[in-house]
Design a protein around this motif. Structure first.
Motif, PDB file in Angstrom:
ATOM      1  N   LEU A  62       0.821  -1.211   0.000  1.00  0.00           N
ATOM      2  CA  LEU A  62       0.000   0.000   0.000  1.00  0.00           C
ATOM      3  C   LEU A  62       0.856   1.262   0.000  1.00  0.00           C
ATOM      4  O   LEU A  62       0.589   2.227  -0.722  1.00  0.00           O
ATOM      5  CB  LEU A  62      -0.909  -0.014   1.228  1.00  0.00           C
ATOM      6  N   ALA A  98      -6.252  -6.151  -8.597  1.00  0.00           N
ATOM      7  CA  ALA A  98      -6.363  -5.984  -7.151  1.00  0.00           C
ATOM      8  C   ALA A  98      -5.003  -5.715  -6.516  1.00  0.00           C
ATOM      9  O   ALA A  98      -4.918  -5.213  -5.408  1.00  0.00           O
ATOM     10  CB  ALA A  98      -7.000  -7.220  -6.524  1.00  0.00           C
ATOM     11  N   ARG A 100      -2.652  -3.978  -8.217  1.00  0.00           N
ATOM     12  CA  ARG A 100      -2.109  -2.840  -8.961  1.00  0.00           C
ATOM     13  C   ARG A 100      -0.889  -3.250  -9.779  1.00  0.00           C
ATOM     14  O   ARG A 100       0.127  -2.563  -9.786  1.00  0.00           O
ATOM     15  CB  ARG A 100      -1.761  -1.703  -8.011  1.00  0.00           C
TER      16      ARG A 100
ATOM     17  N   PHE B  53     -14.121  -1.273 -11.388  1.00  0.00           N
ATOM     18  CA  PHE B  53     -13.328  -0.960 -10.197  1.00  0.00           C
ATOM     19  C   PHE B  53     -12.924  -2.203  -9.413  1.00  0.00           C
ATOM     20  O   PHE B  53     -13.729  -3.087  -9.174  1.00  0.00           O
ATOM     21  CB  PHE B  53     -14.118  -0.021  -9.288  1.00  0.00           C
ATOM     22  N   GLN B  54     -11.661  -2.229  -9.049  1.00  0.00           N
ATOM     23  CA  GLN B  54     -11.128  -3.313  -8.221  1.00  0.00           C
ATOM     24  C   GLN B  54     -10.557  -2.712  -6.958  1.00  0.00           C
ATOM     25  O   GLN B  54      -9.590  -1.963  -7.025  1.00  0.00           O
ATOM     26  CB  GLN B  54      -9.998  -4.029  -8.963  1.00  0.00           C
ATOM     27  N   PRO B  55     -11.123  -3.023  -5.795  1.00  0.00           N
ATOM     28  CA  PRO B  55     -10.532  -2.476  -4.569  1.00  0.00           C
ATOM     29  C   PRO B  55      -9.105  -2.967  -4.399  1.00  0.00           C
ATOM     30  O   PRO B  55      -8.758  -4.065  -4.818  1.00  0.00           O
ATOM     31  CB  PRO B  55     -11.444  -3.009  -3.469  1.00  0.00           C
ATOM     32  N   HIS B  56      -8.284  -2.139  -3.842  1.00  0.00           N
ATOM     33  CA  HIS B  56      -6.884  -2.485  -3.635  1.00  0.00           C
ATOM     34  C   HIS B  56      -6.769  -3.501  -2.497  1.00  0.00           C
ATOM     35  O   HIS B  56      -7.008  -3.183  -1.330  1.00  0.00           O
ATOM     36  CB  HIS B  56      -6.102  -1.215  -3.299  1.00  0.00           C
ATOM     37  N   ALA B  57      -6.379  -4.722  -2.860  1.00  0.00           N
ATOM     38  CA  ALA B  57      -6.333  -5.822  -1.890  1.00  0.00           C
ATOM     39  C   ALA B  57      -5.466  -5.488  -0.683  1.00  0.00           C
ATOM     40  O   ALA B  57      -5.829  -5.763   0.458  1.00  0.00           O
ATOM     41  CB  ALA B  57      -5.819  -7.089  -2.574  1.00  0.00           C
ATOM     42  N   ALA B  59      -4.684  -2.640   0.653  1.00  0.00           N
ATOM     43  CA  ALA B  59      -5.283  -1.652   1.545  1.00  0.00           C
ATOM     44  C   ALA B  59      -6.361  -2.300   2.411  1.00  0.00           C
ATOM     45  O   ALA B  59      -6.460  -2.028   3.607  1.00  0.00           O
ATOM     46  CB  ALA B  59      -5.880  -0.511   0.731  1.00  0.00           C
TER      47      ALA B  59
END
Lengths: 347, 347
Positions: A62, A98, A100, B53-57, B59
């Motif tokens: 992150l 997911a 990035r 959209f893909q949430p940042h895993a 985070a």
DNA sequence: CTGTTAGCGCCTTCAT
DNA sequence: ATGAAGGCGCTAACAG
């Protein structure tokens, strides 16, 4: 009996406090970054060891921000197996997103050393890592070395260049694959005697040459009663393979086994079936595709030596990622196995 | 040609703004949490879809804080294969630690339904997920269902309970494995006739029964000239297996093939070697262990049908994690293949 | 050489 | 039913 495998809610901060330094210093030590007195380094490393400290992967990810970019350099032709790998990469898109991660496909004529080398050179600087289906040639080797020296992580895929400074090879041991093919042909052939045919794309291709080497090794040492004929080169082309195969079958009525080292399978199968001898001889080839799957099911092929394309795609990405992060590679997980696929264990 | 597989630097915040709601609301929708008007849900889901959209895993992982706990319920006996799985879990400790995952091993007599069921029940509430080498029995099924109903994710490992509400099965298709064994024995046996012996642990075990079923299927349909004898039950014990095998070999001089469905391999191998007929008959068994590896290398065994224990260990963890996070499972990746292992492709 | 500080994107109370 | 705000643990400037 309950056995705990872990218990580390420690953070960088804890280590920092315990070592009597600041958070930033621990971070520097953790990543072998310069600018820390050797003595301090030792002290910090010590307390890291003592506490079996593991940085929280998610937090690191992150905090970094910048996305990692990987390039996959693959053959531009109609090779089914290569398309499968690309397709599996496509299936990973959500997984990649997911995390990035950005993966770009770069098509290239991998059989042309100059073109391949130029393509590789053009990638320098733009990517954190490159996976390439490599041709073992000095020009290519040099390009790989340049990339590696420039800090780009390089993984060879399916076909290796062992003498280069690539960081890792994702693919099978082709000599062992050839040996496996040999053992299968030898054991599945019922008759005590007869001729064995070999068709390859080209003996100049490293993987094909290695497979043939392994195959002959086993035939010579364990099935010496079988007569292995000279290798035919079909250039992985269907028509040419069919032509060669047809002629061979005509000239030799006593062929009992066939090893197809590379592609061109449709042509070979057609020749076999047209000859009416398809079910009388043992036919072993490589890789499970829509073509070989059908041939296994209808009994024309007896076994396919296969490397799992999905596994190779994922392993290449994971290895690239681990290399980029400076993490260790789970070698057991990333090792590509030589699968024997017959009708009943088709994946 | 460069093809981009991704390009999503979007965040929850972006989606929130675009949908005209707050960050928290998007989060609720994303996780199907209650307390959002149906209309709002639709709107938010819409913009999520539109932007792919893909949430940042990373985070998400970081923000949660609480570690996830998984339990592995495995046989307490000296089963080599099971020990391998445990060993591979141990090798993952760094990987687990970096993700703040806790895995606990729970030993249990998995052959005793009551004990297994009680063990499973005792786990309720303490874990986010449970992997279990299951016995297909009503008591066990009920315990699994209770766990699942209580919100604990349940994965059956190696041995399934299909009728339960477990979330996933990590293991092979045992009928297909039996078929594969049958095809191998049939094809590798040189002679046109002869008897085939089968030794199993117990026909009451689902996986053994299924393997035998598949084996017989193939023998009957494709190798009907071979005479398959009644199944011997060695209870996976070495001495008993040896005794049974020795007697069988004495009584039947015309045995040409042997299928060992379960464990007890050392005993069977000893009987074979003592009889002096080890190299005259085809011997196919299951799993690659220190024992079977040696037997394959010295030619006593001809092939082992195997499921990759490392893959099974990792797949079980990954599946539990995906289930706990509510993420989709990469079915192709997590599928356990039926490997054919012969001397030359020993892993 | 070493420390301080401001986020990264999401989850989770706590308000409203 | 919805919004605001404070971290989670780490990285990466920027100061000292």
């Amino acid at each position: 009996m309950k056995e705990q495998h872990i218990s580390t809610p420690l953070t960088l901060r804890d280590i920092a406090r315990q070592a009597g330094v600041s958070l930033a210093t621990v971070d520097r030590v953790l990543h072998n970054r310069p600018g820390v007195r050797p003595d301090t380094v030792r002290r910090v490393k010590e307390t890291i060891k003592q506490n079996a400290f593991q940085p929280h992967a998610a937090a690191a990810e992150l905090a970094r921000g910048r996305a990692r970019r990987f390039a996959f350099v693959m053959p531009s032709g109609p090779n089914l197996f290569m398309h499968q790998i690309q397709s599996y990469l496509g299936e990973m898109s959500a997984w990649l997103a997911a995390r990035r991660l950005v993966v770009e496909m770069v098509a290239a004529d991998v059989f042309n050393p100059a073109v391949l080398a130029t393509t590789l050179e053009s990638l320098a600087g733009d990517f954190d890592g490159v996976a390439v289906v490599a041709l073992d040639h000095p020009r290519v080797r040099a390009a790989i070395n340049d990339l590696a020296d420039g800090g780009t992580k390089v993984v060879t895929l399916v076909s290796d260049v062992p003498s280069s400074r690539r960081d890792h090879y994702v693919g099978i041991d082709n000599i062992a694959a050839g040996r496996t093919a040999g053992a299968l042909v030898g054991r599945l052939v019922g008759s005590p005697q007869g001729k064995i045919a070999i068709v390859a794309g080209s003996q100049a291709l490293r993987d094909h040459a290695e497979r043939i080497f392994g195959f002959n090794q086993v035939m010579a040492s364990e099935f010496s009663q079988l007569d292995v004929m000279p290798v035919l080169e079909g250039r992985d082309e269907d028509e040419r393979s069919e032509y060669l195969m047809t002629r061979l079958l005509n000239d030799h009525p006593d062929i009992v086994g066939l090893y197809n080292v590379g592609a061109g399978t449709p042509g070979i199968a057609k020749a076999l079936m047209d000859s009416g001898r398809a079910n009388q001889m043992v036919f072993v080839g490589h890789d499970v595709t829509v073509v070989t799957r059908k041939l296994l099911l209808n009994g024309v092929m007896d076994a396919a030596i296969s490397q799992n394309p999905g596994h190779e795609a994922r392993a290449a990405v994971r290895v690239l990622l681990a290399l980029a992060r400076g993490e260790p590679i789970l070698s057991e997980q990333e090792k590509i196995r030589i699968d024997i696929v017959m009708r009943d264990n088709l994946p």
